[in-house]
Motif scaffolding. Structure first.
Motif, PDB file in Angstrom:
ATOM      1  N   LYS A   6       0.854  -1.178   0.000  1.00 24.12           N
ATOM      2  CA  LYS A   6       0.000   0.000   0.000  1.00 24.12           C
ATOM      3  C   LYS A   6       0.897   1.237   0.000  1.00 24.12           C
ATOM      4  O   LYS A   6       1.778   1.360   0.854  1.00 24.12           O
ATOM      5  N   LEU A   7       0.678   2.111  -0.961  1.00 19.28           N
ATOM      6  CA  LEU A   7       1.432   3.361  -1.048  1.00 19.28           C
ATOM      7  C   LEU A   7       0.455   4.521  -1.006  1.00 19.28           C
ATOM      8  O   LEU A   7      -0.536   4.533  -1.742  1.00 19.28           O
ATOM      9  N   PHE A   8       0.747   5.498  -0.177  1.00 17.01           N
ATOM     10  CA  PHE A   8      -0.176   6.598   0.044  1.00 17.01           C
ATOM     11  C   PHE A   8       0.380   7.924  -0.439  1.00 17.01           C
ATOM     12  O   PHE A   8       1.585   8.091  -0.592  1.00 17.01           O
ATOM     13  N   ALA A   9      -0.541   8.870  -0.642  1.00 18.81           N
ATOM     14  CA  ALA A   9      -0.228  10.228  -1.096  1.00 18.81           C
ATOM     15  C   ALA A   9       0.606  10.173  -2.371  1.00 18.81           C
ATOM     16  O   ALA A   9       0.285   9.404  -3.279  1.00 18.81           O
ATOM     17  N   SER A  10       1.667  10.945  -2.456  1.00 24.31           N
ATOM     18  CA  SER A  10       2.463  11.029  -3.685  1.00 24.31           C
ATOM     19  C   SER A  10       3.137   9.713  -4.061  1.00 24.31           C
ATOM     20  O   SER A  10       3.496   9.505  -5.226  1.00 24.31           O
ATOM     21  N   LEU A  11       3.299   8.810  -3.111  1.00 21.63           N
ATOM     22  CA  LEU A  11       3.961   7.534  -3.420  1.00 21.63           C
ATOM     23  C   LEU A  11       3.099   6.624  -4.296  1.00 21.63           C
ATOM     24  O   LEU A  11       3.615   5.691  -4.922  1.00 21.63           O
ATOM     25  N   ALA A  12       1.801   6.886  -4.384  1.00 17.90           N
ATOM     26  CA  ALA A  12       0.928   6.067  -5.233  1.00 17.90           C
ATOM     27  C   ALA A  12       1.389   6.084  -6.686  1.00 17.90           C
ATOM     28  O   ALA A  12       1.095   5.155  -7.439  1.00 17.90           O
ATOM     29  N   ALA A  13       2.141   7.083  -7.082  1.00 23.66           N
ATOM     30  CA  ALA A  13       2.675   7.151  -8.446  1.00 23.66           C
ATOM     31  C   ALA A  13       3.608   5.983  -8.753  1.00 23.66           C
ATOM     32  O   ALA A  13       3.870   5.688  -9.918  1.00 23.66           O
ATOM     33  N   HIS A  14       4.085   5.296  -7.737  1.00 22.18           N
ATOM     34  CA  HIS A  14       4.986   4.154  -7.918  1.00 22.18           C
ATOM     35  C   HIS A  14       4.225   2.833  -8.046  1.00 22.18           C
ATOM     36  O   HIS A  14       4.838   1.772  -8.097  1.00 22.18           O
ATOM     37  N   LEU A  15       2.905   2.906  -8.102  1.00 24.39           N
ATOM     38  CA  LEU A  15       2.073   1.728  -8.322  1.00 24.39           C
ATOM     39  C   LEU A  15       1.699   1.651  -9.798  1.00 24.39           C
ATOM     40  O   LEU A  15       1.713   2.673 -10.498  1.00 24.39           O
ATOM     41  N   ASP A  37      14.084  -4.262  -0.195  1.00 25.13           N
ATOM     42  CA  ASP A  37      14.014  -4.830  -1.546  1.00 25.13           C
ATOM     43  C   ASP A  37      12.778  -4.320  -2.276  1.00 25.13           C
ATOM     44  O   ASP A  37      12.842  -3.955  -3.450  1.00 25.13           O
ATOM     45  N   VAL A  38      11.638  -4.306  -1.595  1.00 24.07           N
ATOM     46  CA  VAL A  38      10.395  -3.842  -2.213  1.00 24.07           C
ATOM     47  C   VAL A  38      10.491  -2.357  -2.543  1.00 24.07           C
ATOM     48  O   VAL A  38      10.121  -1.929  -3.637  1.00 24.07           O
ATOM     49  N   ILE A  44      11.012   3.548  -5.378  1.00 28.34           N
ATOM     50  CA  ILE A  44      10.674   4.593  -4.407  1.00 28.34           C
ATOM     51  C   ILE A  44      11.963   5.108  -3.774  1.00 28.34           C
ATOM     52  O   ILE A  44      12.739   4.325  -3.234  1.00 28.34           O
ATOM     53  N   PRO A  45      12.201   6.420  -3.822  1.00 29.52           N
ATOM     54  CA  PRO A  45      13.382   6.952  -3.145  1.00 29.52           C
ATOM     55  C   PRO A  45      13.289   6.673  -1.643  1.00 29.52           C
ATOM     56  O   PRO A  45      12.283   7.026  -1.008  1.00 29.52           O
ATOM     57  N   PRO A  46      14.297   6.019  -1.060  1.00 33.02           N
ATOM     58  CA  PRO A  46      14.237   5.698   0.373  1.00 33.02           C
ATOM     59  C   PRO A  46      13.944   6.899   1.268  1.00 33.02           C
ATOM     60  O   PRO A  46      13.251   6.770   2.275  1.00 33.02           O
TER      61      PRO A  46
END
Length: 84
Positions: A6-15, A37-38, A44-46
């Motif tokens: 599950k990726l939220f907010a701006s990170l959803a762009a990585h889905l 690893d995921v 996703i930038p750490p």
């Protein structure tokens, strides 16, 4: 093994595009895959992984390379957020 990412907010762009509205995707991982690893595999930038939870338990940045995921777990990640 399968997990839910599950990726939220701006990170959803990585889905994948079809998963962005739900903010989640099922992933097939090799046994022994870690949280780091995921994050790396999804591009996703750490530094954008401010809050990382596995089944609701916090995973601190130093633990992400060692925390192996197991079948059926849910990995949820939020970016840094600002408030006022």
């Amino acid at each position: 093994m399968k997990i839910t990412l599950k990726l939220f907010a701006s990170l959803a762009a990585h889905l994948p595009p079809e998963a962005r509205s739900r903010h989640r995707v099922e992933l097939e991982l090799a046994p022994g895959a870690t949280v780091a690893d995921v994050i790396r595999h999804q591009g996703i930038p750490p530094g954008q992984c401010a809050i990382v939870l596995v089944d609701g338990a916090w995973v601190a940045p130093p633990e992400r390379s060692a925390r192996m995921l197991a079948e059926g777990e849910v990995l949820a990640i939020w970016p840094p957020v600002a408030g006022g």
